[in-house]
Design an enzyme around this catalytic site. Structure first.
Site, PDB file in Angstrom:
ATOM      1  N   PHE A 150       0.812  -1.215   0.000  1.00  0.00           N
ATOM      2  CA  PHE A 150       0.000   0.000   0.000  1.00  0.00           C
ATOM      3  C   PHE A 150       0.844   1.263   0.000  1.00  0.00           C
ATOM      4  O   PHE A 150       0.375   2.326  -0.424  1.00  0.00           O
ATOM      5  CB  PHE A 150      -0.921   0.024   1.233  1.00  0.00           C
ATOM      6  CG  PHE A 150      -0.213   0.347   2.529  1.00  0.00           C
ATOM      7  CD1 PHE A 150       0.030   1.659   2.910  1.00  0.00           C
ATOM      8  CD2 PHE A 150       0.230  -0.665   3.372  1.00  0.00           C
ATOM      9  CE1 PHE A 150       0.699   1.958   4.099  1.00  0.00           C
ATOM     10  CE2 PHE A 150       0.894  -0.383   4.550  1.00  0.00           C
ATOM     11  CZ  PHE A 150       1.130   0.946   4.907  1.00  0.00           C
ATOM     12  N   GLU A 177      -5.264  -3.881  -1.449  1.00  0.00           N
ATOM     13  CA  GLU A 177      -6.688  -3.558  -1.418  1.00  0.00           C
ATOM     14  C   GLU A 177      -6.965  -2.287  -0.610  1.00  0.00           C
ATOM     15  O   GLU A 177      -8.086  -1.775  -0.619  1.00  0.00           O
ATOM     16  CB  GLU A 177      -7.500  -4.725  -0.863  1.00  0.00           C
ATOM     17  CG  GLU A 177      -7.193  -5.123   0.558  1.00  0.00           C
ATOM     18  CD  GLU A 177      -6.068  -6.146   0.666  1.00  0.00           C
ATOM     19  OE1 GLU A 177      -6.092  -6.936   1.638  1.00  0.00           O
ATOM     20  OE2 GLU A 177      -5.152  -6.141  -0.185  1.00  0.00           O
ATOM     21  N   SER A 227       6.077  -7.026   3.955  1.00  0.00           N
ATOM     22  CA  SER A 227       6.700  -7.381   5.230  1.00  0.00           C
ATOM     23  C   SER A 227       7.474  -8.687   5.103  1.00  0.00           C
ATOM     24  O   SER A 227       7.229  -9.497   4.201  1.00  0.00           O
ATOM     25  CB  SER A 227       5.634  -7.523   6.317  1.00  0.00           C
ATOM     26  OG  SER A 227       4.829  -8.668   6.069  1.00  0.00           O
ATOM     27  N   CYS A 282       9.552   1.444   3.367  1.00  0.00           N
ATOM     28  CA  CYS A 282      10.512   0.382   3.666  1.00  0.00           C
ATOM     29  C   CYS A 282      11.932   0.928   3.768  1.00  0.00           C
ATOM     30  O   CYS A 282      12.824   0.252   4.280  1.00  0.00           O
ATOM     31  CB  CYS A 282      10.449  -0.732   2.621  1.00  0.00           C
ATOM     32  SG  CYS A 282      10.960  -0.216   0.968  1.00  0.00           S
TER      33      CYS A 282
END
Length: 496
Positions: A150, A177, A227, A282
């Site tokens: 996302f 989503e 992740s 990240c």
């Protein structure tokens, strides 16, 4: 009134048929703005069937034709950056400047991929044996897929699809989503750029769609960013089904700040890298490792800058930091701050007490000092506007702290000493290194990726490694009849 957000299959918006949907929110207001369709296994099958047919034709497209489509896409993205940025901000929450910056970094990958005639050049060895020539070529895999997070709904898909399509593959995107609309906008731009229908598809969905992609025999390769636990799952499941997989995982990025560093430059860099996009990157800096006497000065400099950050709706002029992606994630980040304080960390700036808009999923910036290695605020990837300061006495102690961390995505060093900086880049066990650069994301003609638990597979994202990932090598050994001994009349004198 909410908007229904469909799939994109065979060159057009395709409403879902599974009967399942997921709500999409504006994080700045907390209001639901859409319902995204969630694909069934059968809908993934339909997308793969369309992509398979398109891939057969697209691989025959000349390199100049592919490059022309990439150049056209580049111009469309450039012209419509403001529209795409507004879509990102409305569903992700990041400020418009961050959204535009994300698009610019994605655009670099489109520009790199437009050089595909050069990127796919092979090698040739004449007369490897008597009358024998050997050469190598790279060919597309067929249908490939990307599963994206996302936090960068435009940039990360462009990391993947630009190279994949340039190399002659068909590409299926499964976006998050939580903010799915940017993917549909990209799909429309690909179509306007002249890409044949079916070469780029969007399958909206959750775990059911992910598993269908990982298990589908018609998909040759999967790229993932997310992740570490999910990256491990993607890698193990995809490879078990015979696929190539590149899976980029989590991060706990450290900045090593030496006593000779320019404190103002370091503090500005750390604040930007730690709190930009509410820390949902990240490559965000999570830990500042202060060496020796610079600790107090650095903490004071960072703390002095935080009240100046304007927190609010990312679409509003003058906003520096927007909300987090969901209410649940905001509350999870608050829990980490609670745990850090309870474990003995010094709360220098407390984001839980910051005056932020009451609507939406906002949290203020938090600065924690005297953080220890066994605290969850240090060990876990928080993915929020929380910076931990760990104090060490020496460069060697700081290096050991970084190298012992299981995450190894990005790191940075702040120093005026070129010799120490060079030693750091030699010694540190991390995939991407910044020297007085807080977020060392490589330019598009290099490749992006970490080490250790930040990467599963052996291929980094985009750039030259991306081209190799989306193609496979073939070596051809050829021998032709010697014209001097052939009985066929060639119409010209035979010579040796």
């Amino acid at each position: 009134m909410t908007t229904r957000i469909p799939h994109w299959i065979d060159g057009r918006e395709t409403p879902g048929t599974s009967g399942r949907r997921s709500p999409v929110f504006n994080p700045a207001t907390g209001a639901q703005t859409g319902d995204v369709d969630l694909a069934s296994t059968e809908e993934v099958d339909a997308a793969v069937a369309s992509a398979t047919a398109a891939a057969r034709e697209w691989r025959h497209a000349s390199l100049s034709k592919r490059a022309a489509v990439l150049f056209a896409l580049r111009e469309l993205i450039h012209q419509r950056t403001d529209e795409l940025a507004a879509i990102i901000t409305a569903e992700h929450g990041k400020v418009l400047a961050d959204a535009a910056g994300e698009i610019a970094r994605g655009l670099e990958n489109v520009e790199f991929a437009a050089g595909v005639p050069q990127l796919l050049k092979g090698g040739y060895s004449e007369q490897a044996a008597s009358g024998v020539d050997v050469y190598n070529i790279r060919q597309p895999l067929g249908v490939v897929a990307g599963i994206t997070p996302f936090n960068f709904p435009a940039m990360v898909p462009l990391w993947m699809c630009a190279n994949a399509i340039a190399c002659g593959n068909a590409f299926i995107l499964k976006p998050s989503e939580k903010d799915p609309s940017a993917a549909l906008f990209l799909a429309q731009l690909w179509k306007e750029a002249g890409l044949p229908d079916g070469v780029f598809s969007v399958v909206q969905g959750d775990k059911e769609a992910v598993d269908a992609i990982l298990e589908h025999p018609g998909i040759a390769a999967v790229s993932f960013v997310g992740s570490t636990p999910i990256a491990r799952y993607i890698y193990e499941t995809g490879t078990a089904h015979g696929k190539r997989v590149q899976a980029l995982g989590g991060a706990k990025n450290h900045a090593l700040v030496l006593p000779d560093a320019d404190v103002d430059m370091a503090a500005d860099a750390v604040v930007s890298a730690a709190y930009g996009a509410a820390g949902e990157r990240c490559m965000a800096l999570s830990v500042a490792v202060a060496v020796g006497e610079i600790g107090d000065v650095l903490v004071d400099a960072i703390a002095a800058r935080l009240p100046k950050l304007v927190i609010g709706d990312g679409a509003a002029t003058g906003t520096d930091m927007g909300p987090l992606i969901t209410r649940e994630h905001r509350d999870k980040v608050k829990g980490y701050i609670d745990a850090g304080a309870d474990a003995g960390a010094t709360v220098v700036v407390d984001g839980r007490e910051t005056d932020v808009p009451s609507d939406g999923f906002f949290l203020g910036t938090t600065l924690l000092d005297n953080v220890a290695k066994d605290m969850t605020v240090y060990t876990d990837e928080i993915f929020g506007p929380v910076l931990s300061v760990v104090r060490v006495d020496t460069y060697e102690e700081g290096l050991e702290l970084i190298n012992s961390n299981p995450y190894a995505n990005g790191t940075a060093i702040f120093t005026r000493d070129g010799g120490v900086a060079r030693q750091f880049q030699f010694d540190v066990e991390v995939g991407m290194v910044g020297i007085n650069v807080p977020i060392p994301v490589p330019v598009a003609y290099y490749s992006f990726g970490g080490w250790k638990d930040s990467l599963f597979g052996d291929t980094h994202m985009y750039g030259p490694e991306g081209v190799n990932f989306y193609t496979r090598g073939k070596v051809v050994t050829s021998r032709w009849p010697d014209p001097a001994t052939s009985s066929v009349d060639l119409g010209f004198p035979r010579t040796r």
